[in-house]
Design a protein around this motif. Structure first.
Motif, PDB file in Angstrom:
ATOM      1  N   CYS A   1      -7.373  -1.266  -4.854  1.00  0.00           N
ATOM      2  CA  CYS A   1      -6.567  -0.268  -3.959  1.00  0.00           C
ATOM      3  C   CYS A   1      -4.993  -0.069  -4.568  1.00  0.00           C
ATOM      4  O   CYS A   1      -4.086   0.002  -3.760  1.00  0.00           O
ATOM      5  CB  CYS A   1      -6.508  -0.847  -2.663  1.00  0.00           C
ATOM      6  SG  CYS A   1      -8.048  -0.582  -1.786  1.00  0.00           S
TER       7      CYS A   1
ATOM      8  N   LEU B   1     -12.483  -1.536   1.560  1.00  0.00           N
ATOM      9  CA  LEU B   1     -11.862  -0.232   1.008  1.00  0.00           C
ATOM     10  C   LEU B   1     -12.114  -0.656  -0.464  1.00  0.00           C
ATOM     11  O   LEU B   1     -11.831  -1.313  -1.144  1.00  0.00           O
ATOM     12  CB  LEU B   1     -10.534  -0.301   1.305  1.00  0.00           C
ATOM     13  CG  LEU B   1      -9.855   0.155   2.569  1.00  0.00           C
ATOM     14  CD1 LEU B   1     -10.162  -1.179   3.694  1.00  0.00           C
ATOM     15  CD2 LEU B   1      -8.169   0.385   2.493  1.00  0.00           C
TER      16      LEU B   1
ATOM     17  N   ASP C   1      -3.674   7.105   4.241  1.00  0.00           N
ATOM     18  CA  ASP C   1      -3.171   5.865   4.564  1.00  0.00           C
ATOM     19  C   ASP C   1      -3.032   5.737   6.164  1.00  0.00           C
ATOM     20  O   ASP C   1      -3.150   4.444   6.712  1.00  0.00           O
ATOM     21  CB  ASP C   1      -2.005   5.615   3.882  1.00  0.00           C
ATOM     22  CG  ASP C   1      -1.892   5.333   2.300  1.00  0.00           C
ATOM     23  OD1 ASP C   1      -3.172   5.200   1.963  1.00  0.00           O
ATOM     24  OD2 ASP C   1      -0.910   5.500   1.819  1.00  0.00           O
TER      25      ASP C   1
ATOM     26  N   LYS D   1       1.363  -6.620  -3.172  1.00  0.00           N
ATOM     27  CA  LYS D   1       0.276  -6.416  -2.287  1.00  0.00           C
ATOM     28  C   LYS D   1      -0.316  -8.050  -2.208  1.00  0.00           C
ATOM     29  O   LYS D   1      -0.910  -8.238  -1.087  1.00  0.00           O
ATOM     30  CB  LYS D   1      -0.828  -5.646  -2.773  1.00  0.00           C
ATOM     31  CG  LYS D   1      -0.365  -4.055  -2.564  1.00  0.00           C
ATOM     32  CD  LYS D   1      -1.055  -2.972  -3.228  1.00  0.00           C
ATOM     33  CE  LYS D   1      -0.585  -1.548  -2.980  1.00  0.00           C
ATOM     34  NZ  LYS D   1      -1.505  -0.450  -3.793  1.00  0.00           N
TER      35      LYS D   1
ATOM     36  N   TYR E   1     -11.466   5.194  -0.352  1.00  0.00           N
ATOM     37  CA  TYR E   1     -10.356   5.404  -0.395  1.00  0.00           C
ATOM     38  C   TYR E   1      -9.767   6.676  -1.075  1.00  0.00           C
ATOM     39  O   TYR E   1      -8.807   7.350  -0.912  1.00  0.00           O
ATOM     40  CB  TYR E   1      -9.241   4.249  -0.488  1.00  0.00           C
ATOM     41  CG  TYR E   1      -9.346   3.732  -1.876  1.00  0.00           C
ATOM     42  CD1 TYR E   1      -8.443   4.020  -2.940  1.00  0.00           C
ATOM     43  CD2 TYR E   1      -9.923   2.396  -2.092  1.00  0.00           C
ATOM     44  CE1 TYR E   1      -8.400   3.672  -4.091  1.00  0.00           C
ATOM     45  CE2 TYR E   1     -10.226   1.923  -3.339  1.00  0.00           C
ATOM     46  CZ  TYR E   1      -9.524   2.170  -4.306  1.00  0.00           C
ATOM     47  OH  TYR E   1      -9.640   1.717  -5.523  1.00  0.00           O
ATOM     48  N   ARG E   2     -10.606   6.988  -2.355  1.00  0.00           N
ATOM     49  CA  ARG E   2     -10.253   7.742  -3.075  1.00  0.00           C
ATOM     50  C   ARG E   2     -11.021   9.345  -2.340  1.00  0.00           C
ATOM     51  O   ARG E   2     -10.323  10.299  -2.560  1.00  0.00           O
ATOM     52  CB  ARG E   2     -10.939   7.757  -4.450  1.00  0.00           C
ATOM     53  CG  ARG E   2     -10.121   6.789  -5.383  1.00  0.00           C
ATOM     54  CD  ARG E   2     -10.868   6.549  -6.613  1.00  0.00           C
ATOM     55  NE  ARG E   2     -10.042   5.564  -7.394  1.00  0.00           N
ATOM     56  CZ  ARG E   2     -10.301   5.169  -8.716  1.00  0.00           C
ATOM     57  NH1 ARG E   2     -11.456   5.576  -9.074  1.00  0.00           N
ATOM     58  NH2 ARG E   2      -9.694   4.039  -9.410  1.00  0.00           N
TER      59      ARG E   2
ATOM     60  N   THR F   1      -2.758  11.344   0.344  1.00  0.00           N
ATOM     61  CA  THR F   1      -2.739  10.047   0.366  1.00  0.00           C
ATOM     62  C   THR F   1      -2.145   9.399   1.532  1.00  0.00           C
ATOM     63  O   THR F   1      -2.235   8.479   2.224  1.00  0.00           O
ATOM     64  CB  THR F   1      -1.903   9.341  -0.891  1.00  0.00           C
ATOM     65  OG1 THR F   1      -0.558   9.933  -0.972  1.00  0.00           O
ATOM     66  CG2 THR F   1      -2.706   9.790  -2.315  1.00  0.00           C
TER      67      THR F   1
ATOM     68  N   TYR G   1      -9.729  -5.365   0.434  1.00  0.00           N
ATOM     69  CA  TYR G   1      -9.386  -4.194  -0.689  1.00  0.00           C
ATOM     70  C   TYR G   1      -9.845  -4.489  -1.819  1.00  0.00           C
ATOM     71  O   TYR G   1      -9.586  -5.471  -2.618  1.00  0.00           O
ATOM     72  CB  TYR G   1      -7.747  -4.228  -0.627  1.00  0.00           C
ATOM     73  CG  TYR G   1      -7.139  -4.268   0.765  1.00  0.00           C
ATOM     74  CD1 TYR G   1      -6.899  -2.796   1.474  1.00  0.00           C
ATOM     75  CD2 TYR G   1      -6.662  -5.317   1.354  1.00  0.00           C
ATOM     76  CE1 TYR G   1      -6.247  -2.932   2.698  1.00  0.00           C
ATOM     77  CE2 TYR G   1      -6.065  -5.424   2.636  1.00  0.00           C
ATOM     78  CZ  TYR G   1      -5.784  -4.290   3.191  1.00  0.00           C
ATOM     79  OH  TYR G   1      -5.131  -4.374   4.614  1.00  0.00           O
TER      80      TYR G   1
ATOM     81  N   VAL H   1      -3.310   2.725  -2.732  1.00  0.00           N
ATOM     82  CA  VAL H   1      -3.009   2.501  -1.318  1.00  0.00           C
ATOM     83  C   VAL H   1      -1.611   2.077  -1.072  1.00  0.00           C
ATOM     84  O   VAL H   1      -1.277   1.110  -1.789  1.00  0.00           O
ATOM     85  CB  VAL H   1      -4.081   1.989  -0.638  1.00  0.00           C
ATOM     86  CG1 VAL H   1      -3.867   1.434   0.746  1.00  0.00           C
ATOM     87  CG2 VAL H   1      -5.522   2.454  -1.027  1.00  0.00           C
TER      88      VAL H   1
END
Length: 297
Positions: free
Chosen positions: A70, A6, A50, A105, A36-37, A46, A67, A73
């Motif tokens: 992120c 990601l 997700d 995270k 992811y953007r 978003t 990741y 996220v």
């Protein structure tokens, strides 16, 4: 191994994730890139992004999900992924950016890797499986270019806080070229056009500018950073300055001693090669293979 990465990917190579994904491929990973953007624009929210990436991992059951920061996220993604795959959070930013949700995270992944060594003590308190992995440079484009040297002294980057003050003090005695928004090939070419390249540490750690400059065979003059002596030797691979007064003396010396400057450029170029981005990818995978995941999933 099957890997989901990601990150943010582009065609200009301004994003380091682009070369990182390629390097996972170079070392034999079956890697899928998930922008992811871009997915937010495609799916409209978003939340939609997700849920999409949660479903993807549950369906595909990747060996490893990596990741790249992120920060936008949701933590739900991290929680759900870690139920079905091994997970790694890669964090490249300075210590000042390591707070709040990023720490949460860190606790949700199987292992955490950071580019700045001074983040590691905090990260290990949150997740014992935390490691320093140098981001390094993109060897495919960040290399010496056969270009005539145009500038005695150059700084590649944005000027703010102490950087601008330092450059202004230097300009009382020297001409300093400041190059903004130079990435990829343009960054390497700017290094090759310069006799001396400056770096100012702002995060108690080496930025990727350090590796990019030496990879393009530039003469790096920088203030010191924690752990530098374990990687590079002052006066052999690069040059450390202690103050602006000291920097002026060293600039004058190396401009008037081109053979010594050339020797250090060559040493730095050789020493920095082990910090290329292929080795970054190898280190991420090596950790995956060496960590004891028993009982984590």
């Amino acid at each position: 191994m099957r890997l989901l990465f990601l990150g943010v990917f582009d065609t200009t190579r301004q994003s380091t994730n682009t070369s990182q994904l390629e390097c996972f491929e170079k070392i034999g990973c079956d890697v899928t890139g998930y922008n992811y953007r871009q997915k937010v624009a495609q799916l409209g929210s978003t939340r939609g992004r997700d849920q999409d990436v949660i479903s993807l991992v549950k369906k595909e059951r990747f060996d490893l999900v990596v990741y790249s920061k992120c920060d936008v996220v949701s933590t739900e993604v991290f929680v759900e992924h870690s139920k079905v795959s091994r997970t790694c959070l890669w964090f490249m930013d300075p210590l000042s950016s390591y707070s709040g949700e990023m720490k949460t995270k860190t606790s949700l992944v199987h292992y955490f890797c950071c580019d700045k060594k001074n983040i590691l003590p905090q990260a290990k308190k949150i997740n014992p499986s935390s490691y320093h992995v140098c981001e390094g440079f993109d060897e495919s484009i960040e290399k010496p270019w056969d270009i005539e040297q145009e500038w005695d002294i150059a700084f590649i980057g944005n000027l703010y806080n102490d950087r601008e003050e330092s450059i202004n003090k230097l300009r009382s005695d020297f001409s300093v070229k400041v190059i903004k928004n130079a990435y990829g090939k343009n960054h390497a070419k700017a290094v090759s056009k310069s006799r001396i390249n400056l770096n100012f540490c702002t995060a108690q750690g080496a930025s990727d500018r350090v590796y990019k400059i030496m990879a393009a065979r530039g003469l790096l003059l920088s203030n010191d950073w924690e752990g530098r002596d374990k990687d590079f030797v002052d006066g052999e691979d690069m040059v450390v300055f202690e103050s602006i007064k000291d920097l002026k003396v060293k600039i004058d010396f190396y401009l008037n001693n081109p053979e010594e400057a050339s020797r250090i450029r060559s040493n730095g170029y050789k020493k920095v090669q082990k910090y290329n981005r292929v080795n970054w990818a190898k280190n991420i995978i090596k950790l995956y293979k060496n960590i004891d995941f028993k009982g984590l999933i």
